[in-house]
Design a protein around this motif. Structure first.
Motif, short mmCIF file in Angstrom:
data_model
loop_
_atom_site.label_atom_id
_atom_site.label_comp_id
_atom_site.label_asym_id
_atom_site.label_seq_id
_atom_site.Cartn_x
_atom_site.Cartn_y
_atom_site.Cartn_z
N PRO A 204 -6.47 1.74 3.64
CA PRO A 204 -6.67 0.36 3.71
C PRO A 204 -5.83 -0.39 4.39
O PRO A 204 -4.59 0.09 4.45
CB PRO A 204 -6.88 -0.07 2.22
CG PRO A 204 -6.01 0.86 1.65
CD PRO A 204 -6.20 2.13 2.08
N LYS A 205 -6.15 -1.48 5.06
CA LYS A 205 -5.16 -2.28 5.67
C LYS A 205 -4.20 -3.13 4.71
O LYS A 205 -3.01 -3.58 5.03
CB LYS A 205 -5.79 -3.40 6.69
CG LYS A 205 -4.79 -4.11 7.70
CD LYS A 205 -5.56 -4.72 8.62
CE LYS A 205 -5.81 -3.85 9.87
NZ LYS A 205 -6.36 -4.82 10.98
N GLY A 206 -4.82 -3.59 3.78
CA GLY A 206 -3.93 -4.23 2.66
C GLY A 206 -4.66 -4.07 1.31
O GLY A 206 -5.40 -3.15 1.05
N GLU A 207 -3.90 -5.00 0.44
CA GLU A 207 -4.72 -5.16 -1.00
C GLU A 207 -5.84 -5.68 -1.03
O GLU A 207 -6.41 -6.28 -0.38
CB GLU A 207 -3.69 -5.74 -1.87
CG GLU A 207 -2.26 -4.84 -2.13
CD GLU A 207 -2.47 -3.70 -2.78
OE1 GLU A 207 -3.38 -3.75 -3.78
OE2 GLU A 207 -1.71 -2.65 -2.52
N GLN B 193 -18.66 -1.04 8.26
CA GLN B 193 -19.97 -1.38 7.56
C GLN B 193 -19.56 -1.10 5.73
O GLN B 193 -20.05 -1.65 5.22
CB GLN B 193 -21.04 -0.70 7.85
CG GLN B 193 -21.92 -1.25 9.36
CD GLN B 193 -22.84 -0.59 9.42
OE1 GLN B 193 -23.06 0.47 10.49
NE2 GLN B 193 -23.95 -1.03 8.94
N LEU B 194 -18.82 -0.15 5.90
CA LEU B 194 -18.62 0.57 4.48
C LEU B 194 -17.37 -0.11 3.75
O LEU B 194 -17.36 -0.60 2.57
CB LEU B 194 -18.49 1.85 4.39
CG LEU B 194 -19.68 2.64 4.80
CD1 LEU B 194 -19.56 4.17 4.67
CD2 LEU B 194 -20.85 2.16 4.05
N VAL B 195 -16.48 -0.54 4.68
CA VAL B 195 -15.13 -0.90 3.97
C VAL B 195 -14.82 -2.36 4.45
O VAL B 195 -14.27 -3.18 3.69
CB VAL B 195 -13.98 -0.16 4.65
CG1 VAL B 195 -12.45 -0.69 4.19
CG2 VAL B 195 -14.15 1.30 4.36
N GLY B 196 -15.61 -2.82 5.46
CA GLY B 196 -15.27 -4.32 5.71
C GLY B 196 -14.51 -4.54 7.11
O GLY B 196 -13.50 -3.69 7.25
N GLU B 197 -14.95 -5.08 8.07
CA GLU B 197 -14.26 -5.24 9.31
C GLU B 197 -12.93 -5.90 9.05
O GLU B 197 -12.76 -6.78 8.53
CB GLU B 197 -15.20 -6.23 10.15
CG GLU B 197 -14.48 -6.39 11.52
CD GLU B 197 -15.44 -7.19 12.54
OE1 GLU B 197 -14.90 -7.30 13.74
OE2 GLU B 197 -16.71 -7.60 12.06
N GLY B 198 -11.91 -5.23 9.83
CA GLY B 198 -10.32 -5.68 9.54
C GLY B 198 -9.79 -5.05 8.48
O GLY B 198 -8.74 -5.43 8.31
N ARG B 199 -10.55 -4.37 7.68
CA ARG B 199 -9.86 -4.06 6.23
C ARG B 199 -9.46 -2.66 6.31
O ARG B 199 -8.91 -2.13 5.16
CB ARG B 199 -10.83 -4.29 5.06
CG ARG B 199 -11.40 -5.78 5.00
CD ARG B 199 -12.20 -5.95 3.90
NE ARG B 199 -13.19 -6.93 4.03
CZ ARG B 199 -14.17 -7.30 3.09
NH1 ARG B 199 -13.90 -6.73 1.71
NH2 ARG B 199 -14.96 -8.11 3.35
N TRP B 200 -9.25 -1.85 7.20
CA TRP B 200 -9.01 -0.57 7.49
C TRP B 200 -8.09 -0.21 8.70
O TRP B 200 -8.09 -1.07 9.67
CB TRP B 200 -10.19 0.39 7.41
CG TRP B 200 -10.95 0.23 8.46
CD1 TRP B 200 -12.43 -0.76 8.34
CD2 TRP B 200 -11.11 0.59 9.83
NE1 TRP B 200 -13.14 -1.01 9.37
CE2 TRP B 200 -12.12 -0.13 10.57
CE3 TRP B 200 -10.39 1.41 10.67
CZ2 TRP B 200 -12.70 -0.06 11.77
CZ3 TRP B 200 -10.69 1.75 11.89
CH2 TRP B 200 -11.64 0.87 12.45
#
Length: 262
Positions: free
Chosen positions: A238-241, A85-92
């Motif tokens: 984070p998973k990426g930029e 919810q805070l970072v974005g699904e699939g982004r961490w």
């Protein structure tokens, strides 16, 4: 604990994160896990909860722990939902452990590490820690997190948090662009631009987690009570930029709000 079709945070909590820079999640992991982690940390530092005469230092640091209890504490379904919810699904990236652990003991000595600061997130190849950096995109850090492994009251050295300070720091980082500012630059004036912020204490029962914006100004403080405080302060990576094609996450929305880009 949320079911598959539920979320961990209410819309009001998400908005509070954007506006204030943090949210408190109670019962984020179990008290049993908290005890298992405390037991491992006692063993790691070679001290005992039953021998307070041996607690001679105000703070002892453990760099990281990656055993099962710590991994489980960082990856409960409730926390995973909140990360989404805070970072974005699939982004961490799911944490593979936790750290660092500043274990604070009752002491009349000053800890020497209780100044206000922001956790910088990249540039660690530089041997001078003060040259490590943060930028307005928060490269290298999705969240700052505070995991309470013991009950923490107002006198148990709770982390001090300057509410809404993340908005000021975002605005100050903007002119530095992608290269970012060094910790030396950020701390040059002692974070005086955030002195007006109300202060919140990160208190709570063991199993509580504070999910904080990466730019939140915070500080330790001396321990004035009787029992040691066990806490971890890891990043969520984070998973990426930053990807401008994706909808902005609450972390990014807060940065835009601080920079008057909303």
């Amino acid at each position: 604990m949320p079911s598959p079709d539920q979320t961990a945070l209410t819309p009001r909590q998400v908005q509070s994160f954007i506006d204030d820079g943090f949210i408190k999640i109670e019962n984020a992991f179990s008290t049993e896990l908290a005890k298992q982690c405390r037991d491992e940390l006692w063993a790691e530092i070679g001290l005992s909860p039953g021998q307070p005469e041996t607690w001679i230092h105000p703070v002892i640091r453990v760099a990281s722990k990656a055993s099962r209890p710590f991994v489980e504490a960082a990856n409960t379904p409730l926390l995973h939902s909140a990360y989404d919810q805070l970072v974005g699904e699939g982004r961490w990236l799911a944490p593979r452990g936790l750290g660092t652990f500043p274990i604070r003991f009752p002491s009349k000595q000053l800890p020497g590490d209780d100044g206000w600061h922001v956790d910088v997130s990249f540039g660690a190849a530089n041997s001078d820690f003060m040259e490590w950096r943060a930028n307005v995109k928060s490269t290298g850090r999705a969240l700052l997190m505070l995991f309470l492994f013991s009950d923490v009251g107002p006198d148990d050295a709770p982390t001090r948090i300057r509410k809404r300070s993340h908005l000021t720091i975002a605005r100050e980082l903007l002119p530095y662009g992608e290269a970012g500012a060094t910790l030396r630059q950020l701390s040059a004036d002692g974070y005086s631009s955030t002195e007006h912020c109300d202060v919140e204490l990160a208190t709570g029962a063991a199993g509580t987690v504070y999910l904080c914006h990466p730019f939140l100004v915070h500080a330790a403080q001396p321990h004035r009570s009787k029992q040691p405080r066990f806490m971890a302060q890891p990043p969520l990576l984070p998973k990426g930029e930053f990807d401008p094609t994706l909808p902005p996450s609450p972390v990014q929305m807060a940065i835009r709000q601080g920079c008057d880009l909303m």
